[in-house]
Design a protein around this motif. Structure first.
Motif, PDB file in Angstrom:
ATOM      1  N   LYS A   1      -6.261  14.709   1.542  1.00  0.00           N
ATOM      2  CA  LYS A   1      -6.828  16.036   1.781  1.00  0.00           C
ATOM      3  C   LYS A   1      -6.154  16.680   2.988  1.00  0.00           C
ATOM      4  CE  LYS A   1     -11.275  18.237   2.868  1.00  0.00           C
ATOM      5  NZ  LYS A   1     -12.721  17.986   3.132  1.00  0.00           N
ATOM      6  N   ASP A   2      -5.513  17.826   2.742  1.00  0.00           N
ATOM      7  CA  ASP A   2      -4.842  18.573   3.810  1.00  0.00           C
ATOM      8  C   ASP A   2      -3.860  17.679   4.563  1.00  0.00           C
ATOM      9  OD1 ASP A   2      -4.001  20.482   5.593  1.00  0.00           O
ATOM     10  OD2 ASP A   2      -5.918  20.663   6.650  1.00  0.00           O
ATOM     11  N   CYS A   3      -2.883  17.152   3.817  1.00  0.00           N
ATOM     12  CA  CYS A   3      -1.861  16.277   4.397  1.00  0.00           C
ATOM     13  C   CYS A   3      -0.473  16.838   4.121  1.00  0.00           C
ATOM     14  CB  CYS A   3      -1.974  14.865   3.819  1.00  0.00           C
ATOM     15  SG  CYS A   3      -3.490  14.001   4.256  1.00  0.00           S
ATOM     16  N   HIS A   4       0.512  16.362   4.888  1.00  0.00           N
ATOM     17  CA  HIS A   4       1.902  16.791   4.723  1.00  0.00           C
ATOM     18  C   HIS A   4       2.836  15.600   4.896  1.00  0.00           C
ATOM     19  CE1 HIS A   4       5.576  19.136   4.963  1.00  0.00           C
ATOM     20  NE2 HIS A   4       5.870  18.534   6.101  1.00  0.00           N
ATOM     21  N   ASN A   5       3.840  15.545   4.026  1.00  0.00           N
ATOM     22  CA  ASN A   5       4.877  14.517   4.068  1.00  0.00           C
ATOM     23  C   ASN A   5       4.280  13.132   3.807  1.00  0.00           C
ATOM     24  OD1 ASN A   5       7.438  13.417   4.257  1.00  0.00           O
ATOM     25  ND2 ASN A   5       7.351  13.218   6.489  1.00  0.00           N
ATOM     26  N   VAL A   6       3.988  12.890   2.529  1.00  0.00           N
ATOM     27  CA  VAL A   6       3.305  11.669   2.094  1.00  0.00           C
ATOM     28  C   VAL A   6       4.195  10.907   1.110  1.00  0.00           C
ATOM     29  CG1 VAL A   6       1.269  10.719   0.954  1.00  0.00           C
ATOM     30  CG2 VAL A   6       1.066  12.824   2.315  1.00  0.00           C
ATOM     31  N   THR A   7       4.332   9.605   1.307  1.00  0.00           N
ATOM     32  CA  THR A   7       5.011   8.728   0.356  1.00  0.00           C
ATOM     33  C   THR A   7       4.061   7.612  -0.064  1.00  0.00           C
ATOM     34  OG1 THR A   7       7.206   9.152   1.300  1.00  0.00           O
ATOM     35  CG2 THR A   7       6.951   7.165  -0.030  1.00  0.00           C
ATOM     36  N   VAL A   8       3.898   7.442  -1.383  1.00  0.00           N
ATOM     37  CA  VAL A   8       3.120   6.328  -1.938  1.00  0.00           C
ATOM     38  C   VAL A   8       4.040   5.599  -2.909  1.00  0.00           C
ATOM     39  CG1 VAL A   8       1.025   5.625  -3.142  1.00  0.00           C
ATOM     40  CG2 VAL A   8       1.016   7.732  -1.774  1.00  0.00           C
ATOM     41  N   ARG A   9       4.308   4.311  -2.661  1.00  0.00           N
ATOM     42  CA  ARG A   9       5.303   3.599  -3.472  1.00  0.00           C
ATOM     43  C   ARG A   9       4.909   2.128  -3.647  1.00  0.00           C
ATOM     44  NH1 ARG A   9       9.845   3.944   1.365  1.00  0.00           N
ATOM     45  NH2 ARG A   9       9.173   2.073   2.524  1.00  0.00           N
ATOM     46  N   ASN A  10       5.473   1.525  -4.701  1.00  0.00           N
ATOM     47  CA  ASN A  10       5.319   0.089  -4.951  1.00  0.00           C
ATOM     48  C   ASN A  10       3.848  -0.325  -4.968  1.00  0.00           C
ATOM     49  OD1 ASN A  10       8.194  -0.031  -4.703  1.00  0.00           O
ATOM     50  ND2 ASN A  10       7.996  -0.246  -2.493  1.00  0.00           N
ATOM     51  N   PHE A  11       3.061   0.388  -5.750  1.00  0.00           N
ATOM     52  CA  PHE A  11       1.609   0.225  -5.710  1.00  0.00           C
ATOM     53  C   PHE A  11       1.058  -0.107  -7.092  1.00  0.00           C
ATOM     54  CE2 PHE A  11       2.501   4.572  -6.831  1.00  0.00           C
ATOM     55  CZ  PHE A  11       1.592   4.848  -7.849  1.00  0.00           C
ATOM     56  N   ILE A  12      -0.170  -0.621  -7.118  1.00  0.00           N
ATOM     57  CA  ILE A  12      -0.937  -0.820  -8.338  1.00  0.00           C
ATOM     58  C   ILE A  12      -2.311  -0.197  -8.123  1.00  0.00           C
ATOM     59  CG2 ILE A  12      -2.026  -2.507  -9.882  1.00  0.00           C
ATOM     60  CD1 ILE A  12       0.223  -4.471  -9.097  1.00  0.00           C
ATOM     61  N   ILE A  13      -2.753   0.606  -9.066  1.00  0.00           N
ATOM     62  CA  ILE A  13      -4.123   1.103  -9.097  1.00  0.00           C
ATOM     63  C   ILE A  13      -4.721   0.667 -10.422  1.00  0.00           C
ATOM     64  CG2 ILE A  13      -5.596   3.145  -9.206  1.00  0.00           C
ATOM     65  CD1 ILE A  13      -3.567   4.532  -7.363  1.00  0.00           C
ATOM     66  N   GLU A  14      -5.812  -0.078 -10.364  1.00  0.00           N
ATOM     67  CA  GLU A  14      -6.363  -0.642 -11.597  1.00  0.00           C
ATOM     68  C   GLU A  14      -7.881  -0.570 -11.594  1.00  0.00           C
ATOM     69  OE1 GLU A  14      -6.280  -4.889 -13.978  1.00  0.00           O
ATOM     70  OE2 GLU A  14      -4.475  -4.212 -12.942  1.00  0.00           O
ATOM     71  N   VAL A  15      -8.407  -0.039 -12.687  1.00  0.00           N
ATOM     72  CA  VAL A  15      -9.842  -0.007 -12.936  1.00  0.00           C
ATOM     73  C   VAL A  15     -10.135  -0.954 -14.091  1.00  0.00           C
ATOM     74  CG1 VAL A  15     -11.757   1.442 -13.725  1.00  0.00           C
ATOM     75  CG2 VAL A  15     -10.109   2.351 -12.096  1.00  0.00           C
ATOM     76  N   ASP A  16     -11.234  -1.669 -14.009  1.00  0.00           N
ATOM     77  CA  ASP A  16     -11.654  -2.535 -15.111  1.00  0.00           C
ATOM     78  C   ASP A  16     -12.154  -1.644 -16.246  1.00  0.00           C
ATOM     79  OD1 ASP A  16     -12.752  -4.344 -16.864  1.00  0.00           O
ATOM     80  OD2 ASP A  16     -13.731  -5.543 -15.315  1.00  0.00           O
ATOM     81  N   VAL A  17     -11.217  -1.118 -17.037  1.00  0.00           N
ATOM     82  CA  VAL A  17     -11.564  -0.126 -18.059  1.00  0.00           C
ATOM     83  C   VAL A  17     -12.408  -0.723 -19.172  1.00  0.00           C
ATOM     84  CG1 VAL A  17      -9.634   1.414 -17.601  1.00  0.00           C
ATOM     85  CG2 VAL A  17      -9.306  -0.495 -19.166  1.00  0.00           C
ATOM     86  N   PHE A  18     -12.273  -2.000 -19.445  1.00  0.00           N
ATOM     87  CA  PHE A  18     -13.067  -2.616 -20.508  1.00  0.00           C
ATOM     88  C   PHE A  18     -14.536  -2.690 -20.105  1.00  0.00           C
ATOM     89  CE2 PHE A  18      -8.728  -4.219 -21.010  1.00  0.00           C
ATOM     90  CZ  PHE A  18      -8.479  -3.769 -22.302  1.00  0.00           C
TER      91      PHE A  18
END
Length: 305
Positions: A108-125
């Protein structure tokens, strides 16, 4: 604060006791829960390592479902897993995010952001079973009530997201408007998202963008080299209700996006869902498109199977 690095190589597990979770001081029972990790007013912030943050979202999801049921008398006040606000020069590298109560990474209201080499996982089942038990499934067995477990939501400028995987039942990456009165992000712009593998999700998303007297704006965003497996929606650009001012979506590019077995729509450009997820608003209808300007987009080499 300046020049701060958080190194995470183990597992950080949030507790799931909703009844004792701390809340904001807003003076009533429906105050928003404090986010699991909340970082504000940083310059040169790094969150790095090979570790995992487990948000223990299961009980929170049931809480969200109960808010939408006809007998409910409370509102959805769930915590985000990681909120970074009013900050610049941010690096998130190597972290795994599991089962957030709500959004996984909210910028929120940020500048110059890098997000890399990540995993986002939800238990969808597990989510799918919960939604089925509560009656929030359509005739094809597709969840029709999103639990807002978004992957990455940048309301930010100069954003680079790459080399990651996201599994969830809501927006994978959603660029949201900034305003000229913000500290760092005067317009949500200059975003590049590439080299991701996405399972389910509700899209590579712009918005939602409602009209505003300050002109809500998302522009100059590129999505490329992305594989999507069974997305509910793939390419997703959405407006939202409002009667004052205008919004702008401009110079949005999608290229080399491959989708397999899209469950709803491979491409959706226009109003958001007709009813808001929590049932408290009208949602969008076609008249809102006339105060949201869609301009200068490119969709190239998008392959739905």
């Amino acid at each position: 604060m300046k020049d701060i690095t958080f190194q995470l190589d183990g597992k950080l597990i949030a507790h799931s006791r909703i009844s004792t979770w701390p809340k904001e001081s807003c003076g009533n029972a429906d105050c928003h829960a404090l986010d699991e990790i909340n970082l504000s007013y940083f310059s040169n912030l790094s969150i790095i390592g090979s570790g995992t943050i487990d948000g223990q979202g299961y009980d929170w999801w049931w809480y969200s479902i109960s808010c939408a049921l006809p007998f409910a008398n409370h509102t959805d006040t769930r915590a985000d897993m990681l909120l970074i606000s009013y900050s610049e020069n941010i690096l998130i590298d190597g972290i795994t995010f599991l089962n957030s109560p709500k959004y996984h990474v909210n910028l929120k209201d940020c500048h110059n952001v890098t997000v890399r080499n990540f995993i986002i996982e939800v238990d969808v089942f597990r989510q799918k079973k919960m939604l089925s038990d509560a009656g929030f499934m359509d005739h094809r067995g597709i969840p029709t009530f999103p639990l807002n477990t978004d992957g990455i939501d940048p309301s930010a400028s100069s954003v680079y997201i790459y080399n990651g995987s996201i599994t969830n039942f809501d927006d994978a990456v959603a660029f949201k408007p900034c305003r000229s009165t913000n500290k760092f992000c005067k317009a949500c712009s200059s975003g590049l998202v590439e080299d991701l593998t996405i399972t389910y999700s509700v899209g590579l998303t712009i918005g939602s963008v409602p009209p505003n007297g300050d002109v809500n704006c998302v522009k100059d965003v590129v999505f490329r080299n992305i594989v999507m497996n069974k997305p509910l929606k793939g390419i997703y650009i959405k407006s939202n209700p409002g009667t004052n001012g205008m919004g702008l979506v401009q110079n949005i590019s999608y290229s080399n996006v491959s989708m397999t077995e899209a469950l709803w729509w491979p491409i959706w450009i226009g109003p958001q869902q007709m009813n808001q997820p929590d049932g408290t608003f009208l949602g969008c209808d076609m008249r809102y498109m006339f105060i949201i300007m869609f301009s200068s987009g490119l969709i190239n080499n998008v392959i739905p199977f």
